[in-house]
Design a protein around this motif. Structure first.
Motif, PDB file in Angstrom:
ATOM      1  N   GLY A 169      30.629  43.374  54.983  1.00 47.03           N
ATOM      2  CA  GLY A 169      30.177  43.772  53.649  1.00 47.03           C
ATOM      3  C   GLY A 169      30.388  42.663  52.649  1.00 47.03           C
ATOM      4  O   GLY A 169      30.654  41.513  53.010  1.00 47.03           O
ATOM      5  N   ASN A 170      30.265  43.009  51.363  1.00 42.00           N
ATOM      6  CA  ASN A 170      30.336  42.019  50.295  1.00 42.00           C
ATOM      7  C   ASN A 170      31.714  41.975  49.648  1.00 42.00           C
ATOM      8  O   ASN A 170      32.323  43.015  49.405  1.00 42.00           O
ATOM      9  N   TYR A 171      32.150  40.758  49.372  1.00 39.48           N
ATOM     10  CA  TYR A 171      33.426  40.500  48.711  1.00 39.48           C
ATOM     11  C   TYR A 171      33.157  39.618  47.491  1.00 39.48           C
ATOM     12  O   TYR A 171      32.338  38.706  47.556  1.00 39.48           O
ATOM     13  N   ARG A 172      33.851  39.893  46.396  1.00 40.03           N
ATOM     14  CA  ARG A 172      33.751  39.045  45.210  1.00 40.03           C
ATOM     15  C   ARG A 172      35.056  38.267  45.092  1.00 40.03           C
ATOM     16  O   ARG A 172      36.141  38.841  45.168  1.00 40.03           O
ATOM     17  N   ASN A 173      34.934  36.963  44.934  1.00 36.90           N
ATOM     18  CA  ASN A 173      36.100  36.093  44.810  1.00 36.90           C
ATOM     19  C   ASN A 173      36.182  35.527  43.405  1.00 36.90           C
ATOM     20  O   ASN A 173      35.166  35.123  42.831  1.00 36.90           O
ATOM     21  N   LYS A 174      37.384  35.503  42.866  1.00 41.38           N
ATOM     22  CA  LYS A 174      37.634  34.819  41.598  1.00 41.38           C
ATOM     23  C   LYS A 174      38.612  33.701  41.909  1.00 41.38           C
ATOM     24  O   LYS A 174      39.719  33.958  42.388  1.00 41.38           O
ATOM     25  N   SER A 175      38.165  32.465  41.683  1.00 45.46           N
ATOM     26  CA  SER A 175      38.968  31.302  42.037  1.00 45.46           C
ATOM     27  C   SER A 175      39.464  30.582  40.790  1.00 45.46           C
ATOM     28  O   SER A 175      38.768  30.528  39.779  1.00 45.46           O
ATOM     29  N   PHE A 176      40.676  30.016  40.890  1.00 43.28           N
ATOM     30  CA  PHE A 176      41.301  29.296  39.793  1.00 43.28           C
ATOM     31  C   PHE A 176      41.839  27.971  40.333  1.00 43.28           C
ATOM     32  O   PHE A 176      42.382  27.930  41.429  1.00 43.28           O
ATOM     33  N   PHE A 177      41.715  26.919  39.544  1.00 42.10           N
ATOM     34  CA  PHE A 177      42.320  25.631  39.868  1.00 42.10           C
ATOM     35  C   PHE A 177      43.257  25.319  38.701  1.00 42.10           C
ATOM     36  O   PHE A 177      42.809  25.036  37.599  1.00 42.10           O
ATOM     37  N   THR A 178      44.566  25.439  38.921  1.00 40.00           N
ATOM     38  CA  THR A 178      45.554  25.325  37.852  1.00 40.00           C
ATOM     39  C   THR A 178      46.610  24.281  38.217  1.00 40.00           C
ATOM     40  O   THR A 178      46.546  23.680  39.291  1.00 40.00           O
ATOM     41  N   ASP A 179      47.602  24.105  37.333  1.00 40.88           N
ATOM     42  CA  ASP A 179      48.690  23.172  37.644  1.00 40.88           C
ATOM     43  C   ASP A 179      50.025  23.714  37.114  1.00 40.88           C
ATOM     44  O   ASP A 179      50.077  24.803  36.540  1.00 40.88           O
ATOM     45  N   ASP A 180      51.082  22.933  37.319  1.00 40.08           N
ATOM     46  CA  ASP A 180      52.431  23.348  36.910  1.00 40.08           C
ATOM     47  C   ASP A 180      52.548  23.584  35.415  1.00 40.08           C
ATOM     48  O   ASP A 180      53.404  24.338  34.962  1.00 40.08           O
ATOM     49  N   ASP A 181      51.732  22.890  34.626  1.00 37.06           N
ATOM     50  CA  ASP A 181      51.788  23.032  33.173  1.00 37.06           C
ATOM     51  C   ASP A 181      50.919  24.175  32.676  1.00 37.06           C
ATOM     52  O   ASP A 181      50.659  24.279  31.476  1.00 37.06           O
ATOM     53  N   LYS A 182      50.465  25.015  33.600  1.00 40.86           N
ATOM     54  CA  LYS A 182      49.659  26.209  33.279  1.00 40.86           C
ATOM     55  C   LYS A 182      48.291  25.863  32.683  1.00 40.86           C
ATOM     56  O   LYS A 182      47.706  26.654  31.970  1.00 40.86           O
ATOM     57  N   HIS A 183      47.803  24.639  32.955  1.00 49.75           N
ATOM     58  CA  HIS A 183      46.444  24.302  32.540  1.00 49.75           C
ATOM     59  C   HIS A 183      45.479  24.931  33.533  1.00 49.75           C
ATOM     60  O   HIS A 183      45.633  24.745  34.744  1.00 49.75           O
ATOM     61  N   ASN A 184      44.493  25.637  33.026  1.00 52.86           N
ATOM     62  CA  ASN A 184      43.469  26.209  33.891  1.00 52.86           C
ATOM     63  C   ASN A 184      42.297  25.236  33.888  1.00 52.86           C
ATOM     64  O   ASN A 184      41.528  25.178  32.942  1.00 52.86           O
ATOM     65  N   HIS A 185      42.169  24.438  34.952  1.00 51.67           N
ATOM     66  CA  HIS A 185      41.134  23.407  35.000  1.00 51.67           C
ATOM     67  C   HIS A 185      39.754  23.994  35.269  1.00 51.67           C
ATOM     68  O   HIS A 185      38.762  23.459  34.793  1.00 51.67           O
ATOM     69  N   LEU A 186      39.707  25.068  36.032  1.00 49.04           N
ATOM     70  CA  LEU A 186      38.423  25.737  36.263  1.00 49.04           C
ATOM     71  C   LEU A 186      38.678  27.134  36.815  1.00 49.04           C
ATOM     72  O   LEU A 186      39.558  27.338  37.643  1.00 49.04           O
ATOM     73  N   THR A 187      37.873  28.085  36.354  1.00 48.31           N
ATOM     74  CA  THR A 187      37.848  29.442  36.902  1.00 48.31           C
ATOM     75  C   THR A 187      36.395  29.748  37.212  1.00 48.31           C
ATOM     76  O   THR A 187      35.527  29.474  36.384  1.00 48.31           O
ATOM     77  N   TRP A 188      36.136  30.262  38.412  1.00 51.30           N
ATOM     78  CA  TRP A 188      34.767  30.616  38.752  1.00 51.30           C
ATOM     79  C   TRP A 188      34.762  31.813  39.694  1.00 51.30           C
ATOM     80  O   TRP A 188      35.749  32.104  40.347  1.00 51.30           O
ATOM     81  N   GLU A 189      33.621  32.506  39.716  1.00 51.93           N
ATOM     82  CA  GLU A 189      33.456  33.671  40.581  1.00 51.93           C
ATOM     83  C   GLU A 189      32.317  33.418  41.552  1.00 51.93           C
ATOM     84  O   GLU A 189      31.327  32.788  41.196  1.00 51.93           O
ATOM     85  N   TRP A 190      32.489  33.924  42.777  1.00 49.64           N
ATOM     86  CA  TRP A 190      31.460  33.749  43.794  1.00 49.64           C
ATOM     87  C   TRP A 190      31.531  34.898  44.790  1.00 49.64           C
ATOM     88  O   TRP A 190      32.540  35.569  44.902  1.00 49.64           O
TER      89      TRP A 190
END
Length: 200
Positions: A169-190
């Motif tokens: 079936g279908n799954y929705r993913n929410k991905s995050f690329f972050t670092d120790d300083d809590k910077h969110n470099h990118l968030t995307w859904e697929w």
């Protein structure tokens, strides 16, 4: 550059994990400040050279420090490359569905660039939902990297796609690329669809 075998932690809240480990990231310093530190320490100078290379990186001052360029599902049994471009329209990405055959072995490969300053403790976090309910969360420690013109690549450990009638079936993913300083470099859904066959 720290490129160890990636560690995976499932179903842990990142802030909760950091507080359990009593980890506090060091204060952030600019690249120039780091290059000026401990100039007389030969071993440290060699380490900095291995991390930063010889020449200073000249970056576009308007560019973000970390740019995530694409994500690839690496699967030897796939009939073709399964890649998503993360530099374009992320809203359009939500409408696409990537197919993975049940039981197929695969890895997630992330391509990214570090443009200006050293970034420490990069993490790839993925939340997976099915019919609106979170069914999985995985956190992969990517490492610390210095700026350079070429892209870096990070590969997660080999996984097996779920299999069986219930798992399809279908799954929705929410991905995050972050670092120790809590910077969110990118968030995307697929979206990922687990099917019985590749071309079903």
């Amino acid at each position: 550059m720290t490129e160890k075998d990636p560690e995976v932690h499932v179903e842990e809240d990142d802030d909760e994990l950091d507080s359990k480990l009593n980890y506090k990231p060091p204060p952030q310093k600019t690249l120039q400040e780091l290059q000026e530190l401990d100039k007389d320490d030969e071993s440290l100078a060699k380490y900095k050279k291995s991390l930063l290379g010889d020449a200073p990186v000249v970056a576009d001052p308007t560019a973000p420090n970390v740019t995530v360029t694409r994500l690839t599902l690496v699967c030897d049994s796939a009939p073709g490359l399964i890649t998503m471009d993360l530099t374009g329209d992320l809203e359009a990405l939500k409408k696409e569905i990537y197919v993975l055959k049940e039981g197929a072995e695969y890895c997630v490969k992330i391509h990214f660039k570090v443009n200006k300053e050293i970034v420490s403790g990069l993490k790839y976090v993925q939340h997976t939902y099915r019919t609106g309910v979170k069914v999985d969360k995985a956190t992969f420690m990517v490492g610390s990297y210095g700026p350079r013109p070429e892209e870096y690549e990070f590969m997660t450990p080999l996984e097996e796609a779920p299999k069986g009638l219930v798992a399809r079936g279908n799954y929705r993913n929410k991905s995050f690329f972050t670092d120790d300083d809590k910077h969110n470099h990118l968030t995307w859904e697929w979206n990922l669809s687990i099917k019985k066959e590749w071309t079903e």
